[in-house]
Design a protein around this motif. Sequence first.
Motif, PDB file in Angstrom:
ATOM      1  N   GLU A 118      59.125  47.242  26.831  1.00  0.00           N
ATOM      2  CA  GLU A 118      59.532  46.591  25.588  1.00  0.00           C
ATOM      3  C   GLU A 118      60.186  45.238  25.859  1.00  0.00           C
ATOM      4  N   ASN A 122      65.312  43.851  23.370  1.00  0.00           N
ATOM      5  CA  ASN A 122      65.508  45.257  23.001  1.00  0.00           C
ATOM      6  C   ASN A 122      66.262  45.998  24.101  1.00  0.00           C
ATOM      7  N   ASN A 201      60.535  41.127  19.554  1.00  0.00           N
ATOM      8  CA  ASN A 201      61.407  42.192  19.074  1.00  0.00           C
ATOM      9  C   ASN A 201      61.081  42.434  17.595  1.00  0.00           C
ATOM     10  N   HIS A 230      56.589  46.906  15.412  1.00  0.00           N
ATOM     11  CA  HIS A 230      57.830  47.661  15.192  1.00  0.00           C
ATOM     12  C   HIS A 230      58.064  47.959  13.709  1.00  0.00           C
TER      13      HIS A 230
END
Length: 239
Positions: A118, A122, A201, A230
């Motif tokens: 990731e 994050n 992100n 996300h």
Amino acid sequence: MKPDCKSDNEMIPKLIHQTWKNKRVPAQFTAFTNSWKKHHASWEYRLWDDKDNREFIQKWYPWFLPIFDIYSFDIQRADAVRYFILYKYGGLYVDLDYECFKPVECLLSEKSAAFAIEAEVNCRQDGVKQIISNAFMASEPRHPFFYAVMKSLITYTSKKTGFDQFILDTTGPFMLNRVFENYQNQHEIKLIPSKYVSPLNYREAEAFLKDENSEETGMKLKDAYAVHYHVGSWWKKNE
């Protein structure tokens, strides 16, 4: 810049897995799903729904069914089943909120399993050096890492109290981190840098989906083969 890879991976089957509650994939995900089919036209595609998932566990891993059924949250079942699916069939698992920009075979070369890392921001937010994502995973069938994951699912008891942290720790990326840290054959695993598969992100991804693009976002996407948006249907409703 291209990733350091030499050839396609013959160990990992050309099979894409995705999951949803039912066969009616929400319209917001349709373009993302189609992007994987477009760039991997020769690959088999399978969409697993909740009914499929339980029947799969009941048929092939009945010893896990009591645990599967007793999970407190649907997201835990959605997390857990993907590990069993990859252990059984191999291939590539990607979340529905992942868009593919170009074929990812090159990213999966050389190793018998591969995981996305990731975005760095994050990791900093959670105070860890890296987060192994369970939203983008690939492996050959019966990979021993996923056997180790399955063992963790039945033996580990989390002490986390917050909803998000509890999910991440029991069936999500924090669990993968923990298994990887204790895995003796880490050389079998390819950890794909976030710039290739998870460069944004969730706030950057949210802005990108709204066409609120910035020069910084463009720079982060220049090397990307895919991007994770996300959408977080399981955790955003708990914000």
